[in-house]
Design an enzyme around this catalytic site. Structure first.
Site, PDB file in Angstrom:
ATOM      1  CG  ASN A   1      -0.432  -0.106   2.491  1.00 33.25           C
ATOM      2  OD1 ASN A   1       0.681  -0.598   2.660  1.00 33.25           O
ATOM      3  ND2 ASN A   1      -1.146   0.371   3.484  1.00 33.25           N
TER       4      ASN A   1
ATOM      5  CB  CYS B   1      -2.499   0.250   8.261  1.00 35.78           C
ATOM      6  SG  CYS B   1      -1.166   1.437   8.250  1.00 35.78           S
TER       7      CYS B   1
ATOM      8  CD  GLU C   1       7.838   0.218  11.306  1.00 33.86           C
ATOM      9  OE1 GLU C   1       6.704   0.253  10.803  1.00 33.86           O
ATOM     10  OE2 GLU C   1       8.861  -0.129  10.669  1.00 33.86           O
TER      11      GLU C   1
HETATM   12  P1  NAD Z   1       0.163  -9.200   3.388  1.00 33.04           P
HETATM   13  O1  NAD Z   1       0.180  -9.649   4.799  1.00 33.04           O
HETATM   14  O2  NAD Z   1      -0.569 -10.024   2.407  1.00 33.04           O
HETATM   15  O3  NAD Z   1       1.643  -9.076   2.819  1.00 33.04           O
HETATM   16  C1  NAD Z   1       2.615  -8.258   3.415  1.00 33.04           C
HETATM   17  C2  NAD Z   1       3.991  -8.760   3.038  1.00 33.04           C
HETATM   18  O4  NAD Z   1       4.204 -10.049   3.626  1.00 33.04           O
HETATM   19  C3  NAD Z   1       4.211  -8.951   1.532  1.00 33.04           C
HETATM   20  O5  NAD Z   1       5.515  -8.562   1.211  1.00 33.04           O
HETATM   21  C4  NAD Z   1       4.042 -10.446   1.357  1.00 33.04           C
HETATM   22  O6  NAD Z   1       4.724 -10.955   0.245  1.00 33.04           O
HETATM   23  C5  NAD Z   1       4.658 -10.967   2.643  1.00 33.04           C
HETATM   24  N1  NAD Z   1       4.246 -12.321   3.041  1.00 33.04           N
HETATM   25  C6  NAD Z   1       3.134 -12.996   2.654  1.00 33.04           C
HETATM   26  N2  NAD Z   1       3.128 -14.227   3.222  1.00 33.04           N
HETATM   27  C7  NAD Z   1       4.239 -14.304   3.986  1.00 33.04           C
HETATM   28  C8  NAD Z   1       4.773 -15.321   4.835  1.00 33.04           C
HETATM   29  N3  NAD Z   1       4.162 -16.482   4.987  1.00 33.04           N
HETATM   30  N4  NAD Z   1       5.919 -15.061   5.495  1.00 33.04           N
HETATM   31  C9  NAD Z   1       6.540 -13.873   5.361  1.00 33.04           C
HETATM   32  N5  NAD Z   1       6.089 -12.870   4.555  1.00 33.04           N
HETATM   33  C10 NAD Z   1       4.949 -13.093   3.884  1.00 33.04           C
HETATM   34  O7  NAD Z   1      -0.361  -7.714   3.432  1.00 33.04           O
HETATM   35  P2  NAD Z   1      -0.671  -6.734   2.221  1.00 33.04           P
HETATM   36  O8  NAD Z   1      -1.936  -7.205   1.592  1.00 33.04           O
HETATM   37  O9  NAD Z   1       0.540  -6.543   1.374  1.00 33.04           O
HETATM   38  O10 NAD Z   1      -0.905  -5.339   2.989  1.00 33.04           O
HETATM   39  C11 NAD Z   1      -2.132  -4.968   3.489  1.00 33.04           C
HETATM   40  C12 NAD Z   1      -2.167  -5.138   4.990  1.00 33.04           C
HETATM   41  O11 NAD Z   1      -1.086  -4.448   5.591  1.00 33.04           O
HETATM   42  C13 NAD Z   1      -3.402  -4.528   5.632  1.00 33.04           C
HETATM   43  O12 NAD Z   1      -3.916  -5.392   6.619  1.00 33.04           O
HETATM   44  C14 NAD Z   1      -2.886  -3.251   6.282  1.00 33.04           C
HETATM   45  O13 NAD Z   1      -3.653  -2.778   7.346  1.00 33.04           O
HETATM   46  C15 NAD Z   1      -1.525  -3.660   6.680  1.00 33.04           C
HETATM   47  N6  NAD Z   1      -0.665  -2.494   6.851  1.00 33.04           N
HETATM   48  C16 NAD Z   1      -0.300  -2.102   8.110  1.00 33.04           C
HETATM   49  C17 NAD Z   1       0.494  -0.992   8.297  1.00 33.04           C
HETATM   50  C18 NAD Z   1       0.909  -0.538   9.665  1.00 33.04           C
HETATM   51  O14 NAD Z   1       1.828   0.259   9.744  1.00 33.04           O
HETATM   52  N7  NAD Z   1       0.294  -1.031  10.734  1.00 33.04           N
HETATM   53  C19 NAD Z   1       0.909  -0.255   7.204  1.00 33.04           C
HETATM   54  C20 NAD Z   1       0.522  -0.666   5.933  1.00 33.04           C
HETATM   55  C21 NAD Z   1      -0.261  -1.796   5.780  1.00 33.04           C
END
Ligand code: NAD
Length: 455
Positions: free
Chosen positions: A131, A263, A432
């Site tokens: 995102n 998020c 962070e």
């Molecule tokens: P996601 O969890 O699908 O993926 C995030 C990352 O994790 C990607 O790089 C993905 O390739 C990797 N990943 C996937 N499976 C994995 C595994 N088994 N082991 C290690 N890494 C793995 O999330 P997304 O769809 O890319 O992002 C959206 C989500 O992120 C939303 O829930 C959002 O709220 C959250 N988010 C949180 C923040 C925050 O600062 N709290 C900021 C941005 C997004």
């Protein structure tokens, strides 16, 4: 291995094919990063500070290019993308001050001298979401490097372009190529290997709560350090004594920024019952007025969703019989568009309890302050939120009562690089940004030195 097709979500055009590395590439990268980290940590603090300033300057010189890449790869409106690239520069500049300021303590003890050191962890893995690709990558990269670590970054599969470019800019700026390595690949392959690799000392994971739990469980096998930034379902609480016009005018930006793929999106608007109807009257033109369209246009306020699959997921929350109060507009034709949508569901509806991560907001009335707090906290998440009131005591009471890491009063701001950011409850673990971030990439070492009694 294999490649991933990187798509422009506003046009559905293919931007580039990016090679996906495999677990063996992680195994190859880690020892090189470890060796580079030892060299990096041995440099004088001023040399490391200068290197980070040079990296920031390289980003500054490529703001337009980085912003254009994020517009094309993520559909972020150009003004937002320029802000993001500038933010990366600022994060690097801010943490460039840290190598010379990572002071330990001298603690009074009997029989000697006691001092603490903040030792780097070693190799840090940063796993980023799609995102805000470059922004979130920089939140891990900059303080980790500043504290003397090497960093391996895994961008999300659909959005690797700016992160790859940041890696190139770091090398151009003079950082050792092995010190910051970008490893595009699948989460289930590269992400999992970063988590399981014994010589990766810490994982910074930003993404869904579901995957975050898996990362935390995997890290537990080695007691590996983790920072988790996960999902959110934040409340925007509107009290009857606030500036209702301003609260309504700004509510769309509080949730529809980045098409709701944020998020921190204030995706639950809670409105005191006495002003509910007036608020909805004011909110309607604000939502209808959101400019959704070509992200390259400076007038655009909201772009497309990231993918067809994600649009399908968001659309599943708005079936034909959904309680739609009103909607904005969105282009038709190519691109993963979805209009800003306002729902008035029951408190127990899944649109109220689940993170939609799209331009869909629920509005619920509440009775009094206690009801508002209970409603705001009735979620496993706790990342962000806003409180609108002109009563200072109420603002402080409610700020203390809402279980969330980042609140704003009469505003929707969440992120400043110099203030801490992170979640309560299932929105995350650790913080962070802010002045303390480099310490999250160190181990505190205590050393006692005996002083002989003889003089
Ligand atoms: P996601 O969890 O699908 O993926 C995030 C990352 O994790 C990607 O790089 C993905 O390739 C990797 N990943 C996937 N499976 C994995 C595994 N088994 N082991 C290690 N890494 C793995 O999330 P997304 O769809 O890319 O992002 C959206 C989500 O992120 C939303 O829930 C959002 O709220 C959250 N988010 C949180 C923040 C925050 O600062 N709290 C900021 C941005 C997004």
């Amino acid at each position: 291995m294999g490649t991933v097709q990187v798509i422009n979500p506003a046009t559905e055009e293919l931007l580039r094919s990016v090679e996906q590395v495999d677990a063996a590439a992680v195994d190859d990268a880690v020892p090189r990063a470890r060796a580079a980290q030892r060299r990096w940590a041995r440099l004088a603090p001023a040399r490391r500070a200068a290197a980070l300033r040079a990296f920031a300057a390289a980003v500054e010189a490529h703001i337009d290019e980085l912003a254009a890449l994020e517009v094309a790869n993520c559909g972020h409106p150009i003004a937002s993308a320029e802000w993001e690239a500038g933010h990366v520069r600022d994060v690097l500049t801010f943490y460039a001050a840290s190598p010379e300021r990572l002071s330990g303590k001298q603690i009074p003890v009997a029989g000697g001298l006691d001092v603490t050191f903040h030792e780097p962890i070693g190799v840090v893995g940063v796993i980023a979401p799609w995102n805000f690709p470059m922004v979130i990558a920089s939140w891990g990269i900059a303080p980790a490097l500043a504290a003397g670590n090497a960093v391996l970054v895994k961008p999300a599969e659909p959005t690797p372009l700016t992160t790859i470019r940041l890696g190139e800019l770091a090398a151009q700026a003079g950082l050792d190529e092995d010190l910051l390595q970008v490893l595009p690949g699948r989460g289930s392959v590269v992400g999992e290997r970063l988590v399981s690799h014994p010589d990766v000392g810490k994982i910074v994971f930003t993404g869904s709560t579901q995957v975050g739990k898996r990362v935390m469980a995997g890290a537990a096998a080695q007691v590996k350090r983790v920072t988790l930034e996960l999902g959110g379902k934040s409340a925007n609480i509107i009290f009857e004594d606030c500036d209702l016009e301003r609260a309504a005018a700004t509510a769309p930006a509080g949730v529809f920024d980045n098409a709701g793929q944020d998020c921190c999106a204030r995706s639950r608007i809670l409105v005191q019952r006495s002003v509910y109807h007036r608020f909805m009257e004011l909110l309607e033109p604000a939502v209808r007025g959101v400019v959704v369209g070509d992200p390259r246009s400076r007038d655009t306020e909201m772009g497309p969703l990231i993918s067809a699959a994600h649009r399908d997921k968001v659309a599943s929350y708005v079936p034909d019989d959904a309680p739609v109060a009103f909607r904005g507009t969105a282009p038709s034709g190519r691109g993963f568009w979805f209009p800003p949508t306002v729902l008035t569901p029951k408190r127990t509806d899944r649109t109220v309890t689940e993170e939609i991560f799209g331009p869909v907001v629920t509005v619920l009335p509440f009775d009094d302050e206690a009801d508002a707090i209970a409603l705001a906290n009735d979620t496993p998440y706790g990342l962000s939120g806003s409180i609108w009131t002109d009563d200072l005591s109420r603002a402080l009471r409610v700020s203390r009562a809402v279980e969330s890491g980042n609140l704003s009063v009469n505003s929707h701001s969440s992120v400043r690089y110099h203030t801490p950011f992170g979640g309560f409850k299932q929105s995350g673990l650790g913080r962070e940004l802010g002045p303390g971030a480099p310490l999250q990439f160190t181990e505190t070492k205590n050393v006692f030195i005996a002083i002989s009694e003889e003089g």
